[in-house]
Design an enzyme around this catalytic site. Structure first.
Site, PDB file in Angstrom:
ATOM      1  N   ASN A   1       9.411  -1.245  -7.744  1.00 55.16           N
ATOM      2  CA  ASN A   1       7.756  -1.111  -7.618  1.00 55.16           C
ATOM      3  C   ASN A   1       7.196   0.082  -8.297  1.00 55.16           C
ATOM      4  O   ASN A   1       7.537   1.108  -7.957  1.00 55.16           O
ATOM      5  CB  ASN A   1       7.467  -0.973  -6.008  1.00 55.16           C
ATOM      6  CG  ASN A   1       5.699  -0.775  -5.952  1.00 55.16           C
ATOM      7  OD1 ASN A   1       5.427  -0.035  -4.940  1.00 55.16           O
ATOM      8  ND2 ASN A   1       4.960  -1.371  -7.021  1.00 55.16           N
ATOM      9  N   GLY A   2       6.476  -0.360  -9.571  1.00 54.92           N
ATOM     10  CA  GLY A   2       5.999   0.788 -10.147  1.00 54.92           C
ATOM     11  C   GLY A   2       5.763   0.180 -11.663  1.00 54.92           C
ATOM     12  O   GLY A   2       5.759  -1.012 -11.960  1.00 54.92           O
TER      13      GLY A   2
ATOM     14  N   GLY B   1       2.704  -8.550  -3.675  1.00 59.19           N
ATOM     15  CA  GLY B   1       2.896  -9.250  -4.718  1.00 59.19           C
ATOM     16  C   GLY B   1       3.058 -10.700  -4.300  1.00 59.19           C
ATOM     17  O   GLY B   1       3.802 -10.653  -3.347  1.00 59.19           O
TER      18      GLY B   1
ATOM     19  N   CYS C   1      -0.620   7.612  -5.399  1.00 59.41           N
ATOM     20  CA  CYS C   1      -1.623   6.654  -5.869  1.00 59.41           C
ATOM     21  C   CYS C   1      -2.826   6.946  -4.772  1.00 59.41           C
ATOM     22  O   CYS C   1      -2.736   6.424  -3.759  1.00 59.41           O
ATOM     23  CB  CYS C   1      -1.422   5.362  -6.025  1.00 59.41           C
ATOM     24  SG  CYS C   1      -2.539   4.184  -6.232  1.00 59.41           S
TER      25      CYS C   1
ATOM     26  N   TYR D   1      -7.229   0.236  -0.993  1.00 58.21           N
ATOM     27  CA  TYR D   1      -7.005  -1.042  -0.934  1.00 58.21           C
ATOM     28  C   TYR D   1      -5.769  -1.560  -1.013  1.00 58.21           C
ATOM     29  O   TYR D   1      -5.492  -2.403   0.000  1.00 58.21           O
ATOM     30  CB  TYR D   1      -7.767  -1.625  -2.499  1.00 58.21           C
ATOM     31  CG  TYR D   1      -7.536  -3.112  -2.780  1.00 58.21           C
ATOM     32  CD1 TYR D   1      -8.128  -3.967  -1.972  1.00 58.21           C
ATOM     33  CD2 TYR D   1      -6.449  -3.509  -3.551  1.00 58.21           C
ATOM     34  CE1 TYR D   1      -7.863  -5.233  -2.079  1.00 58.21           C
ATOM     35  CE2 TYR D   1      -6.014  -4.847  -3.896  1.00 58.21           C
ATOM     36  CZ  TYR D   1      -6.767  -5.717  -3.161  1.00 58.21           C
ATOM     37  OH  TYR D   1      -6.615  -6.880  -3.558  1.00 58.21           O
TER      38      TYR D   1
ATOM     39  N   CYS E   1       3.859  -4.755  -6.406  1.00 57.16           N
ATOM     40  CA  CYS E   1       5.051  -5.488  -5.886  1.00 57.16           C
ATOM     41  C   CYS E   1       5.681  -4.747  -4.466  1.00 57.16           C
ATOM     42  O   CYS E   1       5.144  -3.553  -4.221  1.00 57.16           O
ATOM     43  CB  CYS E   1       6.503  -5.014  -6.759  1.00 57.16           C
ATOM     44  SG  CYS E   1       6.357  -5.669  -8.303  1.00 57.16           S
TER      45      CYS E   1
HETATM   46  S1  SF4 Z   1      -4.629   6.123  -8.477  1.00 59.29           S
HETATM   47 FE1  SF4 Z   1      -5.365   4.597  -9.846  1.00 59.29          FE
HETATM   48  S2  SF4 Z   1      -4.319   5.198 -12.067  1.00 59.29           S
HETATM   49 FE2  SF4 Z   1      -3.499   6.226 -10.320  1.00 59.29          FE
HETATM   50  S3  SF4 Z   1      -1.746   5.216  -9.649  1.00 59.29           S
HETATM   51 FE3  SF4 Z   1      -3.205   4.397  -8.308  1.00 59.29          FE
HETATM   52  S4  SF4 Z   1      -4.223   2.705  -9.070  1.00 59.29           S
HETATM   53 FE4  SF4 Z   1      -2.914   3.808 -10.714  1.00 59.29          FE
END
Ligand code: SF4
Length: 492
Positions: free
Chosen positions: A125-126, A51, A263, A269, A24
């Site tokens: 978002n989450g 998204g 993250c 990506y 999102c």
């Molecule tokens: S690192 Fe991997 S497990 Fe952690 S929030 Fe990002 S996508 Fe999800």
């Protein structure tokens, strides 16, 4: 497969080759005198990669909130006249990929809920990890309302209800009462008739930034969305921070002690290459990952090519690090959307060719290094290797700018279950054989983390390591964590 309102069956052709699905994009603007709906439209347009299932915008003129949302891409959902009719001084917007709840109109965002002091609209978002407990709390606050009476199935709807049902005098007090009981990943923008709000979970898993317009403020998932609406970057919303913006300017509260766990996959990506996180450009980070990949997995070859477009910066880095010529060997059709008229079997077998096509003149007779961002199920890479062989490549060496993805994500990215993740069941050499490459190399976790220039303890890397920084309840992980199917499939 789904049925459109006009009766046509549609099929997500890319499901068979599905990579990580983004979760999102959120955008908010407070700018009296500006065309806030149009600014939000362009902000969402810049966040479309996060998204593609639905999009929505809510605006307020200080007296009432108007909202318009529908299934589809931002450019498909809104017409010029929709945007003109969404008048106001402030707005929030959302583009969605479903990680909880079904992909349907009722789950499109922003959500809307009346409160005793006005109306609340919210975009998220989450992914929350204690949705069951929160749903019980909502039920206790409105015991007479049938559960899911409005047909909504998302954590976002539950959180909106919880804020709206608090016995407080305004949204700010209600949100500050609710934020501490939310667990999981959330970057929020929300509004009442007069004020724009934003909040981020104490781990700051998903990004959220603040920008300044000449006559107002913007909050967005990524800094690239600020650039597109002409806002200058001010700072990130800090993990565990709450923001309110109105005619008195911007107020910030720390509602929790920050414990950053950003993250790691945003760097690989998810985020746009022209976005910056923690002061570092994503493109530069990905080039650096490619250089480390070249150092860790060198090979003699004639040409380095990316899998466009997410593999491009790391392929540039690999070429720079290895001294091998960089070039384009695969052409991407940028107009391939997510949903197609259901293809016949013959057309479906073309599969990835609808999306990527090799440049035979460039490939033929060459030893090729092909750089991609990640391997999820392995279907895409298998198809690409086959395509490059058919185009006459002498050797194909696959290089991946993330470590093997072995664990599902519960914080807002749809990676599929462990059973579907090829690296959960197979070692690197087995994956190489499965996709048919001459060699395969993944960047190491250490190499990836060093490239981000963020301390390891401040990052989430659970999809690579299985170390989840936010506890996952058993009812949520059950099924997604099972491996049995992969072990059977992997031995086939
Ligand atoms: S690192 Fe991997 S497990 Fe952690 S929030 Fe990002 S996508 Fe999800």
């Amino acid at each position: 497969m789904s049925r459109r309102p006009d009766g046509l069956l549609t099929h997500n052709l890319l499901d068979e080759d599905k990579g990580p699905q983004d979760a999102c994009g959120v955008f908010g603007v407070w700018a009296p005198g500006e065309e806030v709906a149009k600014l939000t439209f362009y902000g969402l347009y810049a966040l479309q990669h996060r998204g593609q299932e639905s999009a929505g915008i809510a605006t307020s003129d200080g007296e009432r909130i108007l909202i318009y949302k529908d299934m589809g891409l931002v450019s498909q959902v809104f017409t010029e006249s929709d945007l003109v009719s969404l008048t106001g001084n402030l707005a929030i917007g959302h583009c969605r990929y479903s990680t909880t709840g079904s992909s349907s109109w009722v789950n499109a965002q922003p959500t809307l809920r009346p409160t005793k002091y006005g109306t609340l609209a919210l975009a998220h978002n989450g992914n929350l990890t204690n949705t069951g407990d929160l749903a019980e709390s909502v039920h206790k606050l409105e015991p007479d309302a049938p559960k899911n009476s409005r047909g909504a199935t998302t954590d976002t709807e539950i959180m909106t209800a919880l804020i709206a049902l608090q016995d407080e005098n305004n949204v700010e007090a209600s949100a500050l009462a609710v934020l501490p009981i939310l667990e999981g990943a959330f970057s929020l923008v929300f509004m009442d008739e007069k004020t724009l709000y934003a909040a981020r979970d104490r781990h700051g898993v998903r990004p959220l930034v603040i920008g300044k317009l000449e006559n107002g403020w913007v909050v967005a998932s990524e800094s690239a969305a600020l650039d597109i609406v002409g806002a200058s970057f001010v700072r990130e919303v800090e993990p565990g921070e709450f923001i309110a913006i109105d005619e008195n300017g911007l107020r910030a509260h720390k509602w929790s002690t920050p414990e950053p766990k950003g993250c790691l996959f945003e760097y690989v990506y998810l985020a746009r290459p022209d976005t910056s996180i923690a002061g570092r450009g994503i493109h530069a980070t990905r080039v650096e990952i490619g250089k480390r990949l070249a150092k860790e997995h060198p090979v003699e070859a004639d040409l380095v090519i990316p899998v466009p477009e997410s593999g491009t910066p790391s392929a540039i880095g690999y070429a720079t690090g290895s001294g091998i010529t960089y070039g384009l060997g695969l052409v991407k059709n940028s107009y391939v959307g997510r949903t197609f008229i259901q293809p016949s079997q013959t057309i479906r077998q073309l599969g990835i060719r609808l999306k990527l096509n090799p440049l035979r003149d460039v490939i033929e007779g060459k030893r090729i290094v092909v750089v991609d961002d990640s391997i999820v199920r392995g279907n895409t890479q298998r198809a690409i290797v086959r395509m490059l062989r058919e185009a006459g490549a002498a050797e194909i060496h696959v290089r991946i700018s993330s470590p093997p993805v072995k664990w599902p994500c519960f914080y807002g990215i749809d990676f599929a279950s462990r059973a579907e993740l090829i690296a959960s069941g197979l070692a690197v050499e087995e994956i190489r054989r499965s996709i048919g490459a001459d060699s395969l190399g993944y960047v190491s976790l250490e190499g990836l983390i060093e490239a981000t220039q963020i301390a390891e303890e401040n990052l989430c890397s659970a999809c690579f390591t299985g170390k989840y920084p936010i506890a996952i309840p058993a009812d949520m992980s059950e099924g997604k964590m099972r491996l049995e199917i992969t072990e059977v499939q992997g031995k086939k």
